[in-house]
Design a protein around this motif. Structure first.
Motif, PDB file in Angstrom:
ATOM      1  N   GLY A 251     -13.101  -3.683 -42.072  1.00 61.98           N
ATOM      2  CA  GLY A 251     -12.195  -2.620 -42.866  1.00 61.98           C
ATOM      3  C   GLY A 251     -12.611  -2.545 -44.361  1.00 61.98           C
TER       4      GLY A 251
ATOM      5  N   LYS B 142     -17.523  -0.512 -45.613  1.00 56.28           N
ATOM      6  CA  LYS B 142     -19.165  -0.799 -45.225  1.00 56.28           C
ATOM      7  C   LYS B 142     -19.760   0.426 -44.742  1.00 56.28           C
ATOM      8  CE  LYS B 142     -19.090  -4.491 -42.796  1.00 56.28           C
ATOM      9  NZ  LYS B 142     -17.580  -4.761 -42.870  1.00 56.28           N
ATOM     10  N   THR B 143     -18.911   0.802 -43.572  1.00 52.89           N
ATOM     11  CA  THR B 143     -19.412   1.884 -42.642  1.00 52.89           C
ATOM     12  C   THR B 143     -19.139   3.258 -43.776  1.00 52.89           C
ATOM     13  OG1 THR B 143     -19.028   0.946 -40.491  1.00 52.89           O
ATOM     14  CG2 THR B 143     -18.996   3.416 -40.705  1.00 52.89           C
ATOM     15  N   THR B 144     -17.925   3.201 -44.273  1.00 51.70           N
ATOM     16  CA  THR B 144     -17.429   4.448 -45.095  1.00 51.70           C
ATOM     17  C   THR B 144     -18.864   4.635 -46.039  1.00 51.70           C
ATOM     18  OG1 THR B 144     -15.198   3.788 -44.663  1.00 51.70           O
ATOM     19  CG2 THR B 144     -15.673   5.539 -46.538  1.00 51.70           C
TER      20      THR B 144
HETATM   21  N1  LIG Z   1     -11.507   8.581 -40.460  1.00 53.54           N
HETATM   22  C1  LIG Z   1     -10.657   7.705 -40.993  1.00 53.54           C
HETATM   23  N2  LIG Z   1      -9.528   8.036 -41.438  1.00 53.54           N
HETATM   24  C2  LIG Z   1      -8.840   7.229 -42.134  1.00 53.54           C
HETATM   25  N3  LIG Z   1      -9.049   6.098 -42.423  1.00 53.54           N
HETATM   26  C3  LIG Z   1     -10.227   5.528 -41.876  1.00 53.54           C
HETATM   27  C4  LIG Z   1     -11.374   6.237 -41.123  1.00 53.54           C
HETATM   28  N4  LIG Z   1     -12.341   5.439 -40.983  1.00 53.54           N
HETATM   29  C5  LIG Z   1     -11.945   4.421 -41.533  1.00 53.54           C
HETATM   30  N5  LIG Z   1     -10.909   4.406 -42.150  1.00 53.54           N
HETATM   31  C6  LIG Z   1     -10.208   3.217 -42.839  1.00 53.54           C
HETATM   32  O1  LIG Z   1     -11.206   2.965 -43.847  1.00 53.54           O
HETATM   33  C7  LIG Z   1     -11.364   1.563 -44.064  1.00 53.54           C
HETATM   34  C8  LIG Z   1     -12.623   1.117 -43.981  1.00 53.54           C
HETATM   35  O2  LIG Z   1     -13.226   1.324 -42.834  1.00 53.54           O
HETATM   36  P1  LIG Z   1     -14.868   1.073 -42.470  1.00 53.54           P
HETATM   37  O3  LIG Z   1     -14.933   1.291 -41.272  1.00 53.54           O
HETATM   38  O4  LIG Z   1     -15.472   1.646 -43.552  1.00 53.54           O
HETATM   39  O5  LIG Z   1     -14.751  -0.458 -42.662  1.00 53.54           O
HETATM   40  P2  LIG Z   1     -16.052  -1.766 -42.183  1.00 53.54           P
HETATM   41  O6  LIG Z   1     -16.152  -2.346 -43.608  1.00 53.54           O
HETATM   42  O7  LIG Z   1     -17.226  -0.679 -41.648  1.00 53.54           O
HETATM   43  O8  LIG Z   1     -15.279  -2.364 -41.048  1.00 53.54           O
HETATM   44  P3  LIG Z   1     -15.943  -3.017 -39.638  1.00 53.54           P
HETATM   45  O9  LIG Z   1     -16.561  -4.469 -40.215  1.00 53.54           O
HETATM   46  O10 LIG Z   1     -14.667  -3.469 -39.116  1.00 53.54           O
HETATM   47  O11 LIG Z   1     -16.997  -2.014 -39.275  1.00 53.54           O
HETATM   48  C9  LIG Z   1     -10.474   0.794 -42.788  1.00 53.54           C
HETATM   49  O12 LIG Z   1      -9.024   0.451 -43.349  1.00 53.54           O
HETATM   50  C10 LIG Z   1     -10.251   1.924 -42.034  1.00 53.54           C
HETATM   51  O13 LIG Z   1      -9.102   1.789 -41.203  1.00 53.54           O
END
Ligand SMILES: Nc1ncnc2c1ncn2[C@@H]1O[C@H](COP(=O)(O)OP(=O)(O)OP(=O)(O)O)[C@@H](O)[C@H]1O
Ligand SMILES: [Mg+2]
Length: 279
Positions: A39, A42-44
């Protein structure tokens, strides 16, 4: 090079930014690891690198092309390919060949060129004899290679892998990681998100993210020597780094910038030899 300047991002309908003031340059040809707790964004972040998410505030440039410009975006999507964690969400074709042809098929290329790219991409990932198979009949590791072939058929300069081994068993992981090494060796820039630290001990650099920010951007030896910080974030460190860190805490004067079994053997050899002469 990919240049990211002052990037912020807030999902529609949300108030808290998920990305906050991201500034980073990703030079051509490097293997960049990205780690950080669930969360943290990273993916964002990586979805901005090929325009899957719009750049609302800040700048993302790929080879000088701006992700804010619709005409540049078309080219950016060819330059930057994405492989996600679950291959089943990425495979669209009824056969392997059809699936790999999907991307180049959208580029309005002549059919002979598409066929040539598909064969070449399948050969690159070692699946040249799999063209007529149904993707669902393949192992997860093979499916992930099909996804990589689909990206390669676009002739990208950058490949982003978002936890590409999350759904794989050890042999599938090895298949995918060997391919990542091979593509990096061919000069393709690799951006590699993972929760398995051993996958990126040989990366050129590692970004550590926390709560939407990049908090570290350095070589693996430097990043993983921050064991206490990484543990505080809930992250692992490579097993050998952890071993040396624990020995250090017990009072042994060992180095802690150790990443691999080979490094650990060398360090223990250097420490033990004066005490227990060999032979
Ligand atoms: N489509 C969306 N709408 C609203 N919030 C979102 C959306 N996608 C992700 N988030 C929120 O954005 C934040 C970052 O999410 P992200 O998926 O980028 O994290 P991450 O570092 O890739 O996590 P992970 O290790 O679980 O893959 C999180 O709090 C998530 O709940
Ligand atoms: Mg993620």
């Amino acid at each position: 090079m990919i240049q990211v300047e002052n990037l912020f991002y807030t999902y529609d309908g949300e108030e808290t930014p998920v990305l906050r003031e991201i500034n980073v340059e990703i030079p051509r040809g490097i293997h960049l690891g990205i780690i950080g707790p669930n969360g943290c964004g990273k993916t964002t972040f990586v979805r901005h690198l090929n325009g899957l998410l719009p750049t609302n505030k800040g700048e993302v440039r790929v080879e000088g092309l701006s992700a804010k410009s619709p005409s540049d975006l078309y080219r950016i999507r060819q330059l930057v390919g994405m492989v996600f964690q679950n291959p089943d969400n990425q495979i669209v074709g009824m056969t392997v060949e059809e699936d790999v042809a999907f991307g180049p098929g959208n580029l309005a290329l002549p059919s002979e060129e598409i066929a040539r790219r598909v064969q070449k991409a399948l050969a690159q990932v070692g699946l040249e004899s799999f063209g007529n198979k149904a993707p669902h009949a393949l192992s997860n590791g093979e499916k992930q290679l099909v996804c990589m072939a689909g990206v390669l058929a676009m002739k990208p300069q950058y490949i982003i892998l978002d936890e590409p081994t999350a759904y794989l068993d050890p042999s599938g992981r090895k298949m995918v990681l060997d391919m990542v090494q091979k593509l990096h060796g061919q000069g393709i820039t690799i951006v590699h998100i993972t929760h398995h630290m051993d996958e990126i001990v040989n990366a050129d650099r590692i970004l550590v993210m926390d709560r939407g920010c990049i908090i570290l951007n350095d070589k693996p030896g430097v990043v993983f020597s921050q064991v206490a910080l990484l543990k505080e974030l809930g992250l692992d460190v490579p097993e050998m780094t952890e071993l040396m860190w624990r020995l250090r805490k017990m009072g042994y004067p060992v180095r802690t910038d150790i990443l691999t079994l080979e490094d650990a053997c060398r360090e223990l050899d250097a420490c033990l030899t004066p005490v227990f002469p060999k032979g």
